[in-house]
Design a protein around this motif. Structure first.
Motif: not given
Length: 297
Positions: A207-219, A65-70, A100-109
Motif C-alpha cells: 500500500s502506498a503512502p497516505n497523501v490525503s488529509d485523513r487517516a486510513r483506519l483498517m483493522l 502507523t499502528r495500534i498493536k493487537l487491538p 487467529l494468527q495476529t491482529s493489528k489496526l493500521n492507522a495510516k496517518a
C-alpha cells in the motif's frame, strides 16, 4: 455470507472485497473505540506494546502507523471477530476450525502516512499448509488517495519471491526490479466503511503512502485453519513461549471450532525469514532496518 461466485473468485484470484460485513452498530462501536485509543496516544512519546508511532507524532497531532493487537486492547474487537459476518466468511474460506494468527489496526496517518512495501505474508510466517488469510475491515471509507491496499491477482498460486535485501538480510519486501514481480497487474481495493478486503497469505500486496488529509483506519485480522501449524523460523512471539504457554495461548486464539493436533502437510513453496533484520517488532521496522527498496519512490 459469501456467494458461490465470491468463493470461487477468492480461490482463483487470491483476494476479495466484501461489503457490509459488519452491522452499522458494530462499525460505529469499532470507530468509537479506535478514536479513543488514538486519543490516548497523545502523551505517548515513543513506540511501545500498544502503539507504533509515525514520524511527527505529538500531543496536538497524534500520528500512528499502528495500534498493536487491538483484540487485546479492547474486547469488542475480539467479539466482532467471533460474532459477525466476519466469522461466517472465515468459516466459508478456511473451514470449521480456525485460529487467529495476529491482529493489528493500521492507522495510516494523513499527509504521508507510511507505505507498506510489496510483500507476501507467507514470507514472514510459513506454516504446514497455506489455508491462511488476512481480513482488512474498513473502519472508514477507503479511497485512492489515502493509501489503499493493492494486490496482484493470482500471485498466491506462484512462487514465494525473495524478501531479502541486497545485503542478504530479510527485509520483508520484494525487490521492485524482481522480474517475477508483475506490478503492472496490480489491483487497488477501495470501498466504503464496513466493507472488508480479504487476501490469501501468499498474495503479493502492498500500500502506498497516505497523501490525503485523513487517516486510513483498517483493522486487520490474520487467521488460519487450525490444522496449519507454524514452522520454526518466524518471528512470532509464540515461538518464544514454553510448551504449556503455547497451548494456553492457542486456546485463547481459537475463533471457531477446536484445536487440531494433527497438522495438515501441504507441498508448497517456503522461504524462511533469515537472517533477521535489526528490528523485527513490526513490518515497518523490518522493512526499514532490513534495507527494503521502495516500489513507491
Amino acid at each position: 455470507m459469501l456467494t458461490r461466485e465470491q468463493i470461487v473468485s477468492y480461490f482463483e484470484n487470491g483476494y476479495l472485497l466484501v461489503e457490509d460485513v459488519v452491522t452499522p452498530e458494530q462499525l460505529q462501536r469499532m470507530q468509537d473505540i479506535t478514536h479513543e485509543l488514538i486519543d490516548r496516544s497523545r502523551h505517548v512519546t515513543e513506540s511501545n506494546d500498544v502503539y507504533e508511532l509515525d514520524e511527527g507524532h505529538n500531543s496536538e497531532t497524534p500520528k500512528l502507523t499502528r495500534i498493536k493487537l487491538p483484540h487485546k486492547q479492547h474486547p469488542f474487537f475480539w467479539d466482532v471477530l467471533k460474532n459477525s459476518g466476519i466469522t461466517e466468511v472465515l468459516r466459508q474460506l478456511v473451514g470449521a476450525n480456525a485460529v487467529l494468527q495476529t491482529s493489528k489496526l493500521n492507522a495510516k496517518a494523513p499527509g504521508g502516512g507510511a507505505a507498506v512495501e510489496w510483500h507476501q505474508d507467507w514470507a514472514f510466517y510459513p506454516h504446514t499448509n497455506d489455508d491462511m488469510l488476512a481480513f482488512g475491515v474498513f473502519l472508514e471509507d477507503v479511497r485512492e488517495e489515502n493509501g489503499p491496499l493493492q494486490v496482484i491477482p493470482g500471485s498466491h498460486k506462484g512462487p514465494i519471491l525473495n524478501h531479502n535485501s541486497g545485503e542478504g538480510v530479510f527485509c520483508g519486501a520484494v525487490d521492485p526490479h524482481d522480474p517475477e514481480f508483475q506490478i503492472e497487474k496490480a489491483v487497488t481495493i477501495t470501498g466504503k466503511a464496513g466493507s472488508m478486503s480479504i487476501h490469501h497469505a501468499r498474495t503479493l500486496h502492498g500500500s502506498a503512502p497516505n497523501v490525503s488529509d485523513r487517516a486510513r483506519l483498517m483493522l486487520f485480522y490474520e487467521c488460519c485453519a487450525a490444522d496449519a501449524w507454524p514452522l520454526m523460523g518466524g518471528s512470532a512471539y509464540i515461538q518464544r513461549l514454553s510448551q504449556q504457554e503455547q497451548w494456553d495461548d492457542l486456546l485463547d486464539r481459537m475463533i471457531i471450532g477446536a484445536p487440531v493436533l494433527q497438522p495438515r502437510m501441504k507441498e508448497i513453496p517456503v522461504r524462511l525469514p533469515y537472517p533477521p533484520a535489526a528490528d523485527v517488532s513490526s513490518i515497518f521496522k523490518v522493512q526499514k532496518t532490513g534495507g527494503a527498496k521502495s516500489a513507491f519512490a
